[in-house]
Design a protein around this motif. Sequence first.
Motif, PDB file in Angstrom:
ATOM      1  N   UNK A  35     -10.587  -6.215   9.649  1.00  0.00           N
ATOM      2  CA  UNK A  35      -9.478  -6.286   8.694  1.00  0.00           C
ATOM      3  C   UNK A  35      -9.635  -5.187   7.646  1.00  0.00           C
ATOM      4  N   UNK A  36     -10.839  -5.044   7.104  1.00  0.00           N
ATOM      5  CA  UNK A  36     -11.075  -4.035   6.063  1.00  0.00           C
ATOM      6  C   UNK A  36     -10.829  -2.626   6.585  1.00  0.00           C
ATOM      7  N   UNK A  48      -2.451  -6.834   9.572  1.00  0.00           N
ATOM      8  CA  UNK A  48      -1.887  -8.181   9.618  1.00  0.00           C
ATOM      9  C   UNK A  48      -2.425  -8.954  10.831  1.00  0.00           C
ATOM     10  N   UNK A  49      -2.463  -8.287  11.983  1.00  0.00           N
ATOM     11  CA  UNK A  49      -2.986  -8.941  13.189  1.00  0.00           C
ATOM     12  C   UNK A  49      -4.468  -9.280  13.042  1.00  0.00           C
ATOM     13  N   UNK A  50      -5.220  -8.348  12.470  1.00  0.00           N
ATOM     14  CA  UNK A  50      -6.657  -8.577  12.283  1.00  0.00           C
ATOM     15  C   UNK A  50      -6.896  -9.738  11.327  1.00  0.00           C
ATOM     16  N   UNK A  51      -6.075  -9.830  10.274  1.00  0.00           N
ATOM     17  CA  UNK A  51      -6.220 -10.927   9.314  1.00  0.00           C
ATOM     18  C   UNK A  51      -5.894 -12.264   9.975  1.00  0.00           C
ATOM     19  N   UNK A  57     -11.383 -17.812  12.260  1.00  0.00           N
ATOM     20  CA  UNK A  57     -12.816 -17.599  12.471  1.00  0.00           C
ATOM     21  C   UNK A  57     -13.591 -17.940  11.201  1.00  0.00           C
ATOM     22  N   UNK A  58     -13.061 -17.510  10.066  1.00  0.00           N
ATOM     23  CA  UNK A  58     -13.708 -17.785   8.777  1.00  0.00           C
ATOM     24  C   UNK A  58     -13.674 -19.281   8.468  1.00  0.00           C
ATOM     25  N   UNK A  75     -12.449 -14.724   0.176  1.00  0.00           N
ATOM     26  CA  UNK A  75     -12.355 -13.592   1.101  1.00  0.00           C
ATOM     27  C   UNK A  75     -10.958 -13.491   1.708  1.00  0.00           C
ATOM     28  N   UNK A  76     -10.404 -14.620   2.131  1.00  0.00           N
ATOM     29  CA  UNK A  76      -9.066 -14.612   2.717  1.00  0.00           C
ATOM     30  C   UNK A  76      -8.039 -14.163   1.679  1.00  0.00           C
ATOM     31  N   UNK A  77      -8.191 -14.647   0.458  1.00  0.00           N
ATOM     32  CA  UNK A  77      -7.259 -14.282  -0.610  1.00  0.00           C
ATOM     33  C   UNK A  77      -7.282 -12.783  -0.873  1.00  0.00           C
ATOM     34  N   UNK A  78      -8.464 -12.216  -0.966  1.00  0.00           N
ATOM     35  CA  UNK A  78      -8.573 -10.783  -1.261  1.00  0.00           C
ATOM     36  C   UNK A  78      -8.069  -9.933  -0.104  1.00  0.00           C
ATOM     37  N   UNK A  79      -8.391 -10.345   1.120  1.00  0.00           N
ATOM     38  CA  UNK A  79      -7.932  -9.578   2.280  1.00  0.00           C
ATOM     39  C   UNK A  79      -6.416  -9.663   2.428  1.00  0.00           C
ATOM     40  N   UNK A  80      -5.842 -10.855   2.212  1.00  0.00           N
ATOM     41  CA  UNK A  80      -4.399 -10.990   2.350  1.00  0.00           C
ATOM     42  C   UNK A  80      -3.678 -10.221   1.252  1.00  0.00           C
ATOM     43  N   UNK A  81      -4.296 -10.110   0.073  1.00  0.00           N
ATOM     44  CA  UNK A  81      -3.707  -9.293  -0.996  1.00  0.00           C
ATOM     45  C   UNK A  81      -3.708  -7.832  -0.588  1.00  0.00           C
ATOM     46  N   UNK A  82      -4.763  -7.392   0.073  1.00  0.00           N
ATOM     47  CA  UNK A  82      -4.820  -6.013   0.552  1.00  0.00           C
ATOM     48  C   UNK A  82      -3.795  -5.742   1.624  1.00  0.00           C
TER      49      UNK A  82
END
Length: 89
Positions: A35-36, A48-51, A57-58, A75-82
């Motif tokens: 995702x990163x 988006x697909x990777x998230x 999984x998380x 982690x999900x919150x920060x990644x989805x914000x990105x």
Amino acid sequence: MANTPQSKKRARQIERQTAVNKARRSRIRTFLRKVEEAIASGDAAAARDALQSAQPELMRGVTKGVVHKNTAARKISRLSAGVKALATA
């Protein structure tokens, strides 16, 4: 060092469980890294697909006790914000 039969058995069980947890943690990190990397490359669709594949999984790591619930949520919150920032940009 384990002396009693019970403590020897527990040591064996812990050794096996540690290996399982290590594999789970590694798998979660791999999904998060994907995702990163997608966010860093600027590919919104891939991010988006990777998230979407990383989230379950998380959460599975949370139910298995490998990751704390708040850590996973953060982690999900920060990644989805990105990912969201990529989509709007």
